[in-house]
Design a protein around this motif. Structure first.
Motif, PDB file in Angstrom:
ATOM      1  N   ASP A 241       2.130   2.332  -1.746  1.00  0.00           N
ATOM      2  CA  ASP A 241       2.231   2.544  -0.169  1.00  0.00           C
ATOM      3  C   ASP A 241       0.868   1.735   0.539  1.00  0.00           C
ATOM      4  OD1 ASP A 241       4.201   4.348  -0.368  1.00  0.00           O
ATOM      5  OD2 ASP A 241       3.041   6.074  -1.045  1.00  0.00           O
ATOM      6  N   VAL A 242      -0.028   1.148  -0.253  1.00  0.00           N
ATOM      7  CA  VAL A 242      -1.098   0.286   0.426  1.00  0.00           C
ATOM      8  C   VAL A 242      -0.470  -1.302   0.571  1.00  0.00           C
ATOM      9  CG1 VAL A 242      -3.390  -0.574   0.247  1.00  0.00           C
ATOM     10  CG2 VAL A 242      -2.573   1.649  -0.673  1.00  0.00           C
ATOM     11  N   GLY A 247      -4.101 -10.235   7.190  1.00  0.00           N
ATOM     12  CA  GLY A 247      -5.457 -10.128   7.043  1.00  0.00           C
ATOM     13  C   GLY A 247      -6.017  -8.708   7.175  1.00  0.00           C
ATOM     14  N   HIS A 248      -5.130  -7.775   7.278  1.00  0.00           N
ATOM     15  CA  HIS A 248      -5.704  -6.093   7.667  1.00  0.00           C
ATOM     16  C   HIS A 248      -4.989  -5.586   6.347  1.00  0.00           C
ATOM     17  CE1 HIS A 248      -7.959  -6.805  11.076  1.00  0.00           C
ATOM     18  NE2 HIS A 248      -6.847  -7.650  11.736  1.00  0.00           N
ATOM     19  N   THR A 249      -5.381  -4.221   6.129  1.00  0.00           N
ATOM     20  CA  THR A 249      -4.797  -3.345   5.049  1.00  0.00           C
ATOM     21  C   THR A 249      -4.179  -1.890   5.804  1.00  0.00           C
ATOM     22  OG1 THR A 249      -6.550  -4.102   3.402  1.00  0.00           O
ATOM     23  CG2 THR A 249      -5.270  -1.883   2.994  1.00  0.00           C
ATOM     24  N   TYR A 250      -3.064  -1.738   5.509  1.00  0.00           N
ATOM     25  CA  TYR A 250      -2.516  -0.634   6.116  1.00  0.00           C
ATOM     26  C   TYR A 250      -1.982   0.372   5.004  1.00  0.00           C
ATOM     27  CZ  TYR A 250      -1.680  -3.430  10.405  1.00  0.00           C
ATOM     28  OH  TYR A 250      -1.984  -4.214  11.411  1.00  0.00           O
ATOM     29  N   LEU A 251      -1.561   1.765   5.256  1.00  0.00           N
ATOM     30  CA  LEU A 251      -0.993   2.590   4.416  1.00  0.00           C
ATOM     31  C   LEU A 251       0.342   3.001   4.988  1.00  0.00           C
ATOM     32  CD1 LEU A 251      -4.144   5.404   4.075  1.00  0.00           C
ATOM     33  CD2 LEU A 251      -3.231   3.335   2.467  1.00  0.00           C
ATOM     34  N   ASP A 252       1.274   3.141   4.363  1.00  0.00           N
ATOM     35  CA  ASP A 252       2.739   3.072   4.680  1.00  0.00           C
ATOM     36  C   ASP A 252       2.865   4.681   4.379  1.00  0.00           C
ATOM     37  OD1 ASP A 252       5.370   3.247   5.579  1.00  0.00           O
ATOM     38  OD2 ASP A 252       5.964   2.565   3.403  1.00  0.00           O
ATOM     39  N   ILE A 253       2.835   5.703   5.672  1.00  0.00           N
ATOM     40  CA  ILE A 253       3.108   6.908   5.303  1.00  0.00           C
ATOM     41  C   ILE A 253       4.482   7.455   5.414  1.00  0.00           C
ATOM     42  CG2 ILE A 253       2.216   9.375   6.504  1.00  0.00           C
ATOM     43  CD1 ILE A 253       0.003   7.427   5.469  1.00  0.00           C
ATOM     44  N   ASN A 254       5.220   7.584   4.143  1.00  0.00           N
ATOM     45  CA  ASN A 254       6.713   8.078   4.264  1.00  0.00           C
ATOM     46  C   ASN A 254       6.913   9.329   3.350  1.00  0.00           C
ATOM     47  OD1 ASN A 254       6.179   7.514   1.429  1.00  0.00           O
ATOM     48  ND2 ASN A 254       6.133   5.328   1.739  1.00  0.00           N
TER      49      ASN A 254
END
Length: 402
Positions: A241-242, A247-254
C-alpha cells in the motif's frame, strides 16, 4: 403464477399392470417466508388448463400461502428478544462492513443484559423503551452519554424494522419512542480542547514508548499524528500500500483492520474503509516517509506495514486497538496527562495542527477521510478561533511598537 405442462405415466385403470402417458398442469407461485426472508414455491396440479382452472388454482395456492404464513406468525408471538436478535444478525452480517456488524452485535448484547434476553418481543412497548432510555441517561450508576443511548435506540430500530419487514411483528415500539437528551453543551465546550494533544503532551507519549521499548507503537502513533489515519486504517496497511509518485511517498488507504469476537480471535483486513470517503491516498511528510520506509525493510508485499513479533508464536502480529489503547491509558497516567488518551487523539491532533497551519477545512476533511464530521469541524473552528483571538491581541499591541 406460472404453469408447467408435464407428461407423466400413470396406471391404466382399464388394463391392470400397464401404464399410460397423460398430461398434467402444475400451477406454481413463489412467496417469501416472513421469518427467514427466503423464497419458497407452492404448487397445485390439475388435469386441464383454462381460465376457470387458473382461477381455482390461484385461490388454492393463496390459501396454502396464508396457512403457511399464519403458522409463521404464531411462532412470532412466542419469539424472545434474543431469538429475534439472532435471526436479525444472521441477516445483517453479510449486508454491512464487519466492524459495523460487530458494533451492533455488542450493542444488542447490552440490550439483552438490560431488558432481558428472554423477554417476548411482543411485550416490549413504547413507554417501556422511554423508561429504558431515561434510566440509561439519568441513572447515577450508569449515566451514559447521549450518543451511546442514541446508538442503543438505533440498534433497536434496526431490529424492529427487520421484524416488521419479515412479518415477525406488525408494530414498532421504537418508532414512537423518544429520548430525553441531557444538556451536554457545557461538557462539549469543556471537552473540545481535550480532543487533541499539545506538542508537550505528544512528546511525553513518544518518550514513554521509548522508555517501554515499544518502537512499533511509537511508529504507529507518529504516523497517526503525521497523517490523521484512523488506527484501523493504519493497522490494515500492507507493504504494497506504499507507493511513490512524482518524487513523493503516498499511502493507499483501501481497508481497515477487523477483529472478530470469536475464539480464537482473528484479525483480518476488510475490503472497505469506515466510510466511502475513507478510500483515499495520503501524502507523507519526509519524517513520515522515513518511518514507513524503515518498516518496509525485509518484508514481503502482503505483510503488515506496522507489526511486532509476539513471544508465543514468534510471528509478526498486526497492531491491536485494545492493546494500544491500554498502553496509552497507562502512559497518560504515568506522564500525568489529564486528557483521555486513545489512539483517536492523534487523528484529532493532526486536524488541529493542519487547522493551525491555515489549511482549509474541506482539504483537511478529504485528507483524513471525512465526508462530514462534527468533531473535525469543532476542532477546526476552535483552533482557528483561538488563532483569531491571538491575532486580535497582536493588533491591540501594535501601537506599542511606534
Amino acid at each position: 403464477m406460472w404453469v408447467e405442462k408435464r407428461k407423466i405415466k400413470i396406471n391404466d385403470k382399464n388394463k391392470p399392470g400397464k401404464k399410460i402417458e397423460v398430461t398434467r398442469y402444475k400451477f406454481i407461485e413463489r412467496y417469501k417466508d416472513s421469518l427467514t426472508g427466503k423464497e419458497h414455491k407452492v404448487s397445485v396440479t390439475y388435469n386441464r388448463d383454462n381460465a376457470r382452472i387458473r382461477k381455482a388454482a390461484l385461490n388454492e395456492i393463496n390459501d396454502k400461502i396464508d396457512k403457511l404464513q399464519k403458522q409463521v406468525n404464531q411462532k412470532a408471538t412466542t419469539l424472545t428478544l434474543k431469538q429475534l436478535g439472532t435471526l436479525f444478525l444472521s441477516y445483517y452480517e453479510p449486508t454491512v462492513a464487519p466492524r459495523t456488524y460487530i458494533y451492533h452485535k455488542s450493542l444488542l448484547n447490552q440490550i439483552y443484559e438490560d431488558l432481558g434476553e428472554d423477554i417476548l418481543v411482543v411485550r416490549i412497548t413504547t413507554p417501556m423503551l422511554n423508561r429504558y432510555f431515561d434510566s440509561k441517561l439519568y441513572n447515577s450508576d450508569t449515566s451514559l452519554s447521549n450518543s451511546y443511548v442514541n446508538a442503543l435506540k438505533k440498534t433497536l430500530s434496526l431490529l424492529y424494522k427487520y421484524a416488521n419487514r419479515y412479518g415477525y411483528l406488525s408494530i414498532n415500539p421504537v418508532k414512537d419512542s423518544q429520548i430525553t437528551f441531557k444538556d451536554e453543551t457545557e461538557t462539549k465546550r469543556d471537552r473540545i480542547e481535550n480532543k487533541y494533544l499539545n506538542k508537550k503532551e505528544y512528546q511525553k507519549i513518544l518518550k514513554y514508548c521509548d522508555k517501554k521499548h515499544k518502537q512499533y507503537l511509537k511508529d504507529a502513533f507518529e504516523l497517526q499524528y503525521l497523517t490523521g489515519l484512523r488506527f484501523g486504517e493504519l493497522s490494515a496497511l500492507q507493504v504494497k500500500d506504499v507507493f511513490e509518485k512524482d518524487g513523493h511517498t503516498y499511502l493507499d488507504i483501501n481497508g481497515t483492520m477487523v477483529t472478530t469476537d470469536t475464539h480464537p480471535i482473528r484479525h483480518f483486513k476488510s475490503k472497505r474503509t469506515k466510510t466511502l470517503a475513507g478510500l483515499r491516498q495520503v501524502l507523507l511528510s519526509p519524517h513520515a516517509t522515513k518511518i514507513v520506509q524503515r518498516n518496509c525493510i525485509g518484508k514481503k508485499k502482503d505483510e503488515w506495514l506496522i507489526s511486532h513479533r509476539t513471544k508465543k508464536s514468534g510471528s509478526n502480529s498486526p497492531l491491536i486497538l485494545n492493546s494500544a489503547n491500554s498502553f496509552l491509558k497507562h502512559a497518560a497516567k504515568e506522564e500525568k496527562i489529564s486528557k483521555k488518551v486513545t489512539t483517536h487523539i492523534f487523528r484529532h491532533t493532526h486536524v488541529s495542527n493542519l487547522a493551525d497551519m491555515g489549511v482549509p477545512l474541506r482539504v483537511i476533511q478529504k485528507r483524513v477521510g471525512h465526508a462530514d464530521s462534527d468533531i473535525t469541524r469543532r476542532i477546526y473552528l476552535h483552533v482557528t478561533k483561538h488563532a483569531k483571538e491571538e491575532f486580535i491581541d497582536m493588533i491591540d499591541k501594535i501601537d506599542d511598537t511606534e
